[in-house]
Design an enzyme around this catalytic site. Structure first.
Site, PDB file in Angstrom:
ATOM      1  N   MET A 167      24.137   8.404   2.126  1.00  0.00           N
ATOM      2  CA  MET A 167      24.413   9.490   2.876  1.00  0.00           C
ATOM      3  C   MET A 167      24.666  10.169   4.210  1.00  0.00           C
ATOM      4  SD  MET A 167      23.806  12.733   1.828  1.00  0.00           S
ATOM      5  CE  MET A 167      22.805  13.357   0.748  1.00  0.00           C
ATOM      6  N   PHE A 201     -11.415  -7.442  14.177  1.00  0.00           N
ATOM      7  CA  PHE A 201     -10.257  -7.860  13.058  1.00  0.00           C
ATOM      8  C   PHE A 201     -10.173  -6.579  11.821  1.00  0.00           C
ATOM      9  CE2 PHE A 201      -9.510 -10.688   9.361  1.00  0.00           C
ATOM     10  CZ  PHE A 201      -8.370 -10.468   9.050  1.00  0.00           C
ATOM     11  N   GLN A 202      -8.328  -6.827  11.512  1.00  0.00           N
ATOM     12  CA  GLN A 202      -8.223  -5.397  11.619  1.00  0.00           C
ATOM     13  C   GLN A 202      -8.948  -4.454  11.520  1.00  0.00           C
ATOM     14  OE1 GLN A 202      -8.460  -7.680   7.177  1.00  0.00           O
ATOM     15  NE2 GLN A 202      -6.060  -7.675   7.353  1.00  0.00           N
ATOM     16  N   LYS A 252     -17.884  -1.553   6.397  1.00  0.00           N
ATOM     17  CA  LYS A 252     -17.923  -1.941   5.055  1.00  0.00           C
ATOM     18  C   LYS A 252     -19.576  -2.043   4.948  1.00  0.00           C
ATOM     19  CE  LYS A 252     -17.103  -7.190   4.823  1.00  0.00           C
ATOM     20  NZ  LYS A 252     -16.445  -7.394   4.204  1.00  0.00           N
ATOM     21  N   GLU A 296       1.154  -1.666   0.223  1.00  0.00           N
ATOM     22  CA  GLU A 296       0.225   0.019  -0.020  1.00  0.00           C
ATOM     23  C   GLU A 296       0.507   1.431  -0.074  1.00  0.00           C
ATOM     24  OE1 GLU A 296       0.205  -2.880   1.884  1.00  0.00           O
ATOM     25  OE2 GLU A 296      -2.961  -3.335   1.751  1.00  0.00           O
TER      26      GLU A 296
END
Ligand SMILES: Cc1ncc(C[n+]2csc(CCOP(=O)(O)OP(=O)(O)O)c2C)c(N)n1
Ligand SMILES: [Mg+2]
Lengths: 571, 159
Positions: A479, A115-116, A165, A53
């Protein structure tokens, strides 16, 4: 379209279509099943399945920077949304217009540690321009419309819409495509005439006028106006990292990027000018250095920004102008019309001399003392056409590119300015190539950075997105190593990348074209092979392990205190 | 550093308080008092925020608050052109008759109401300018304050 019942997901998709969305970068999940069903029905929207993502957000960001249109990314609830965070923060800090759509657990489960479940709404509040948690499908038309409006107006930025949802699934009757906006959002576009007139007077009367062009010039599509103004005034132009491309760097009035890793004469000009017109820049410490008494000490400072909160934030300003950079420049030009500007002023000569000194150094590819990294970027100036889009990772690779690459056109140099996100360049290149399929897209990468997001080579291969990744392979987090070398007695703590994978095999494993560039002489044919392969490509360019990006302003220093200037030509 | 009172007109949405207070958190500014309530316009709320800040900090935070989409108006209330009020409820010890009489007299002279009374304590209610409330509290400390509650400042600009 009233009278018809649509699901929340369908409403979102209808609104996306109305906004002209042609592509979205995302990854589905349990909380997005309804949404993906609806998205599938919209033939005009291409969905590109990413492999992480973070990359979806960077790709949307890259797409937005190249096209000027709002980029769209999609992630599921919980881990999908939290994976977006770096990418969204990056886009928002660089004022890049992105709309993120995230799935969420059903409204009835919110707050139950389902959940999630992650509180995406609270987590993303400080890293977005605005965000929404939609609890009723009826609100969706107005929310989506405003998400796009807010993202791509005023000071652009990220808007996230969290979609539970059940809200996606519920069917409601609504009026689509509302025009209504929010009473608290009215971007200040029109500059004040009194202020632009004052600015014009100061600039016309200045002996040593200078323009500092930030990312706002590009974002406002004000590059033509900038060039006309610079030529009318006989003013020098320096840019920030984000402003690279606001004026062709080959232009005799352009002195290139200023700041910590900027060009020496860009910084000199900032120190010497007596009027400074700052356009769409937030005066970050990477630009100003830390000794502010060296920053434009003699200048009357004019600052133009569409975000009033940027005015006076880091540097005190004499003439503030809140408004769109393009409109402000047009106004200043109108006020200037009657004035005749002295050709051949001493300052104009000095600017041109400073420009030539830099240009000569850059054209002198194998100037004594040059590192392999220097040489490779300088070579790219000859090997890539003016339309090529460069994206960069973060580190030495980025600063070599910012310093030596001669950007000719706006929206062709895409880099993580505010957040400095390793792993940005490659997924941003994916977005760039999708926005401009006819242009060559090259990611100037570090070996450390590339490993942070290289899995999305799979996305490139699968979706036929042939970008070329040029890895500056120094086997170091270069760097940081440079800072350890210069300021921490060469204690290279945890910067040696040790056993880095074989990038050729890595590229090939994904189905890419891959080639090693052992010497700068081989770059030309390798690039040619890469472009001709028509495939995504990985070029593993071996550079000096201890190459340094110089000159630079050391920590705590000011813009006249650059170190490592031995190789610069004096004028 | 100076006490500043900022009045905000905001959309009455979930999260607006977090968004607003986040602006102060980011700058490390402490909110010393905060009141939120509905106002004359349906769907909108008024917030009164009191902070300790310098002029330049105030200016920066004011602009950033204005940038919030749900913030419709930000007013920096100057002390002299605003009516500023605080409400205080306190439970004061009254161990004997003398104390009780004295507390009641002082309350009266400050315009405080007796909200409730029991055998050995009195609950007082005072609405006033914050400074007068401070003074009243100082006085009552002599008798012993068991509990003190204040609503925080709310303020309205004069015309
Ligand atoms: C996500 C992230 N983590 C850490 C850093 C700190 N950091 C800045 S530059 C750098 C090294 C980058 O190494 P590499 O990509 O190999 O580029 P090089 O400097 O070697 O060219 C690091 C670790 C960062 N900018 N971003
Ligand atoms: Mg490296």
């Amino acid at each position: 379209m009233a009278g018809k019942k649509l699901s929340g997901a369908e409403i979102v998709v209808e609104e996306l279509k109305k906004e002209g969305v042609e592509v979205a970068f995302g990854i589905p999940g349990g909380a997005l099943l309804d949404f993906y069903e609806a998205l599938q029905q919209a033939e005009e929207i291409r969905h590109i399945l990413m492999r992480h993502e973070q990359c979806a957000a960077h790709a949307a960001d890259g797409y937005a920077r190249v096209s000027g249109r709002t980029g769209v990314c999609i992630a599921t609830s919980g881990p999908g949304a939290t994976n977006l965070i770096t990418g969204l923060t990056n886009a928002n800090m660089d004022s890049s217009p992105v709309v993120a759509l995230t799935g969420q657990v059903p409204t009835s489960a919110i707050g139950s540690n389902a959940f999630q479940e992650a509180s995406t709404f609270t987590i993303t509040m400080p890293i977005t321009k605005h965000n929404f948690l939609v609890t009723r499908a009826e609100d969706l038309p107005r929310v989506i419309h405003n998400a796009f409006y807010i993202a791509n107006t005023g000071r652009k930025g990220v808007v996230l819409v969290d979609l539970p949802k059940d809200v996606q699934a519920s069917k409601v009757e609504v009026e689509l495509h509302p025009e209504e906006t929010f009473p608290g959002y009215k971007p200040n576009i029109n500059p004040n005439k009194v202020q632009t007139k004052k600015a014009a007077e100061v600039l016309a009367n200045a002996e040593r006028p200078l323009i500092l062009a930030g990312g706002g010039v590009i974002s406002a599509d004000a590059t033509e106006e900038l060039r006309t103004l610079a030529e009318t005034l006989g003013a020098g132009v320096v840019t920030t990292l984000m402003g690279k491309g606001a004026i062709p760097e080959s232009h005799p009035l352009c002195l290139g990027m200023a700041g910590m890793h900027g060009r020496i004469y860009a910084n000199r000009a900032l120190n010497e000018c007596d009027a400074l017109l700052a356009l769409g820049t937030r005066f970050s410490d990477r630009l100003t250095g830390w000794q502010l008494d060296q920053f434009a000490p003699d200048a009357t400072l004019i600052q133009v920004d569409v975000d009033a909160a940027e005015i006076n934030k880091n540097i005190p300003v004499d003439i503030p102008i809140v408004g769109d950079v393009k409109l402000a420049l047009s106004d200043i030009l109108k006020w200037l019309k009657k004035e005749s500007i002295r050709e051949g002023s001493v300052w104009l000569q000095r600017v041109k001399e400073m420009h030539s000194a830099c240009e000569e150094c850059i054209k002198d590819i194998r100037r004594p003392g040059s590192s392999v990294s220097d040489i490779l970027i300088k070579e790219l100036n000859n090997l890539l056409d003016d339309d090529t889009i460069i994206t960069t990772e973060v580190g030495q690779c980025q600063m070599f590119a910012a310093h030596y690459y001669m950007t000719k056109k706006p929206r062709t140099f895409i880099s993580s300015g505010g957040l400095g996100t390793m792993g940005f360049g490659f997924p941003a290149a994916i977005g760039a190539k999708v926005a401009a399929p006819d242009k060559q897209v090259v990611d100037i990468a570090g070996d450390g950075s590339f490993l942070m997001t290289c899995h999305d080579l799979a996305t490139c291969v699968e979706n036929d997105i042939p970008v070329v990744v040029c890895i500056f392979d120094n086997r170091y987090l270069g760097m940081v190593r440079q800072w350890q070398e210069l300021f921490f007695d060469k204690r290279y703590l945890h910067t040696n990348l040790g056993i880095t994978p074989d990038f050729i095999k890595l590229g090939e494993a994904f189905g890419c074209y891959a080639e090693r560039v052992e010497k700068p002489e081989d770059l030309k044919s390798a690039l040619k092979n890469a472009f001709e392969s028509g495939k995504p490509a990985v070029l593993d360019m071996i550079v000096g392990k201890e190459d340094k990006v110089l000159p630079m302003i050391p920590p705590g220093g000011g813009i006249t205190g650059m170190i490592g200037t031995e190789r610069c030509r004096r004028v | 550093m100076q006490t500043r009172v900022i009045s905000l007109l905001v959309e009455d949405n979930p999260g607006v308080l977090t968004r607003m207070s986040g602006m102060f958190t980011m700058r490390g500014i402490n909110i010393s008092s905060l009141t939120v309530s509905p106002c004359e316009k349906p769907g909108l709320s008024r917030m009164t925020v009191t902070i300790e800040a310098s002029e330049s900090e105030l200016e920066k935070v004011r602009k950033q608050l204005s940038n919030l989409i749900e913030v419709i108006k930000v007013v920096d209330l100057k002390e002299h052109d605003a009516i500023i009020r605080d409400l205080c409820l306190m439970k004061v010890h009254t161990k004997n008759v003398e104390a009780r009489t004295e507390v009641m007299q002082l309350a009266e002279s400050y315009g405080a109401k007796i909200a409730d009374a029991s055998f050995n304590s009195i609950i007082l209610e005072l609405t006033d300018e914050p400074e007068r409330i401070e003074r009243f509290i100082e006085l009552m400390k002599h008798f012993g304050i068991k509990q003190l509650f204040r609503t925080g400042i709310t303020a309205i600009a004069r015309d």
